[in-house]
Design a protein around this motif. Structure first.
Motif, PDB file in Angstrom:
ATOM      1  N   ASP A  80      13.401 -24.157  17.592  1.00  0.00           N
ATOM      2  CA  ASP A  80      12.140 -24.890  17.563  1.00  0.00           C
ATOM      3  C   ASP A  80      12.465 -26.354  17.825  1.00  0.00           C
ATOM      4  N   ASP A  81      12.079 -26.835  19.000  1.00  0.00           N
ATOM      5  CA  ASP A  81      12.413 -28.199  19.397  1.00  0.00           C
ATOM      6  C   ASP A  81      11.757 -29.242  18.503  1.00  0.00           C
ATOM      7  N   ASN A  82      10.531 -29.003  18.053  1.00  0.00           N
ATOM      8  CA  ASN A  82       9.838 -29.983  17.210  1.00  0.00           C
ATOM      9  C   ASN A  82      10.478 -30.109  15.836  1.00  0.00           C
ATOM     10  N   LEU A  83      10.938 -28.984  15.288  1.00  0.00           N
ATOM     11  CA  LEU A  83      11.550 -28.998  13.959  1.00  0.00           C
ATOM     12  C   LEU A  83      13.062 -29.229  14.012  1.00  0.00           C
ATOM     13  N   ARG A  84      13.638 -29.196  15.214  1.00  0.00           N
ATOM     14  CA  ARG A  84      15.085 -29.330  15.421  1.00  0.00           C
ATOM     15  C   ARG A  84      15.849 -28.261  14.635  1.00  0.00           C
ATOM     16  N   VAL A  85      15.411 -27.008  14.822  1.00  0.00           N
ATOM     17  CA  VAL A  85      16.019 -25.868  14.143  1.00  0.00           C
ATOM     18  C   VAL A  85      16.596 -24.912  15.186  1.00  0.00           C
ATOM     19  N   ILE A  86      17.809 -24.451  14.931  1.00  0.00           N
ATOM     20  CA  ILE A  86      18.455 -23.442  15.760  1.00  0.00           C
ATOM     21  C   ILE A  86      18.728 -22.230  14.891  1.00  0.00           C
ATOM     22  N   GLU A  87      18.309 -21.063  15.352  1.00  0.00           N
ATOM     23  CA  GLU A  87      18.553 -19.793  14.652  1.00  0.00           C
ATOM     24  C   GLU A  87      19.661 -19.070  15.406  1.00  0.00           C
ATOM     25  N   MET A  88      20.665 -18.609  14.672  1.00  0.00           N
ATOM     26  CA  MET A  88      21.821 -17.981  15.296  1.00  0.00           C
ATOM     27  C   MET A  88      22.337 -16.829  14.450  1.00  0.00           C
ATOM     28  N   THR A  89      23.154 -15.991  15.081  1.00  0.00           N
ATOM     29  CA  THR A  89      23.793 -14.910  14.337  1.00  0.00           C
ATOM     30  C   THR A  89      24.872 -15.497  13.432  1.00  0.00           C
ATOM     31  N   ILE A  90      25.188 -14.756  12.385  1.00  0.00           N
ATOM     32  CA  ILE A  90      26.301 -15.116  11.501  1.00  0.00           C
ATOM     33  C   ILE A  90      27.531 -14.384  12.007  1.00  0.00           C
ATOM     34  N   VAL A  91      28.624 -15.101  12.173  1.00  0.00           N
ATOM     35  CA  VAL A  91      29.851 -14.498  12.684  1.00  0.00           C
ATOM     36  C   VAL A  91      30.952 -14.568  11.632  1.00  0.00           C
ATOM     37  N   GLU A  92      31.888 -13.646  11.767  1.00  0.00           N
ATOM     38  CA  GLU A  92      33.044 -13.584  10.876  1.00  0.00           C
ATOM     39  C   GLU A  92      34.202 -14.389  11.465  1.00  0.00           C
ATOM     40  N   GLN A  93      35.126 -14.785  10.608  1.00  0.00           N
ATOM     41  CA  GLN A  93      36.343 -15.444  11.070  1.00  0.00           C
ATOM     42  C   GLN A  93      37.185 -14.456  11.853  1.00  0.00           C
ATOM     43  N   PRO A  94      37.916 -14.943  12.806  1.00  0.00           N
ATOM     44  CA  PRO A  94      37.992 -16.338  13.243  1.00  0.00           C
ATOM     45  C   PRO A  94      36.765 -16.706  14.080  1.00  0.00           C
ATOM     46  N   PHE A  95      36.335 -17.959  13.976  1.00  0.00           N
ATOM     47  CA  PHE A  95      35.159 -18.388  14.718  1.00  0.00           C
ATOM     48  C   PHE A  95      35.273 -19.816  15.186  1.00  0.00           C
ATOM     49  N   VAL A  96      34.422 -20.143  16.159  1.00  0.00           N
ATOM     50  CA  VAL A  96      34.208 -21.506  16.613  1.00  0.00           C
ATOM     51  C   VAL A  96      32.710 -21.743  16.486  1.00  0.00           C
ATOM     52  N   LEU A  97      32.352 -22.820  15.809  1.00  0.00           N
ATOM     53  CA  LEU A  97      30.935 -23.145  15.671  1.00  0.00           C
ATOM     54  C   LEU A  97      30.746 -24.628  15.486  1.00  0.00           C
ATOM     55  N   ASP A  98      29.538 -25.048  15.419  1.00  0.00           N
ATOM     56  CA  ASP A  98      29.122 -26.443  15.270  1.00  0.00           C
ATOM     57  C   ASP A  98      29.343 -27.210  16.565  1.00  0.00           C
ATOM     58  N   PHE A  99      28.327 -27.179  17.407  1.00  0.00           N
ATOM     59  CA  PHE A  99      28.420 -27.776  18.727  1.00  0.00           C
ATOM     60  C   PHE A  99      27.592 -29.052  18.874  1.00  0.00           C
TER      61      PHE A  99
END
Length: 161
Positions: A80-99
């Motif tokens: 939602d661009d107005n609320l600045r919210v991103i919905e994403m899947t939850i992943v297990e380690q090992p992971f790369v996130l926070d972009f």
């Protein structure tokens, strides 16, 4: 938090727990009321960070990237661009996130001294894992994604610290 609640209400999500927070925003675990699968929503404080992060997730989605060198990457579910919210899947380690600190298509133009200090700091943070992190960064760059705000929390390993 108000934006998280508003987004959750609009998408029929139940907010469950705070998963993390940082300088750019907070991450909450959420569950679809009609489905058992859990997702995470990230509410970003700053419009620029939101746009960067969303664009990275869109690029990964369009390229059908779910893993990079064996590291899981969350998939974009909604936003939602107005609320600045991103919905994403939850992943297990090992992971790369926070972009939120990523740049697309070109490495930012900083003086060499800044890059040298950045690399020194990252080498200290990751220690023996730094060569693997460099490979991960290179793999993202092949996708036109330049990760700058990397930390051990954003690139999580299964191996002990």
């Amino acid at each position: 938090m108000p934006n998280a609640r508003l987004y959750a209400d609009r998408r029929q999500l139940g907010l469950e727990a705070r998963r993390g927070s940082g300088k750019d925003g907070i991450v909450m675990v959420a569950k679809r009321k009609a489905q058992p699968a859990k997702v995470a929503i990230k509410v970003l404080r700053w419009p620029e960070a939101y746009v960067r992060e969303k664009q990275v997730y869109e690029r990964l989605r369009d390229a059908k990237v779910e893993t990079v060198l064996g590291f899981n990457v969350p998939l974009l579910v909604g936003s939602d661009d107005n609320l600045r919210v991103i919905e994403m899947t939850i992943v297990e380690q090992p992971f790369v996130l926070d972009f939120a600190g990523a740049h697309l298509d070109a490495r930012p133009d900083f003086p060499e001294e800044i890059w040298a200090n950045w690399e020194t700091e990252k080498r200290e943070q990751f220690e023996a894992r730094w060569p693997k992190v460099q490979k991960i960064l290179d793999a993202f760059e092949e996708l036109g994604i330049y990760l700058l705000d990397v930390s051990p929390g954003n690139i999580a390993f299964l191996e002990p610290e």
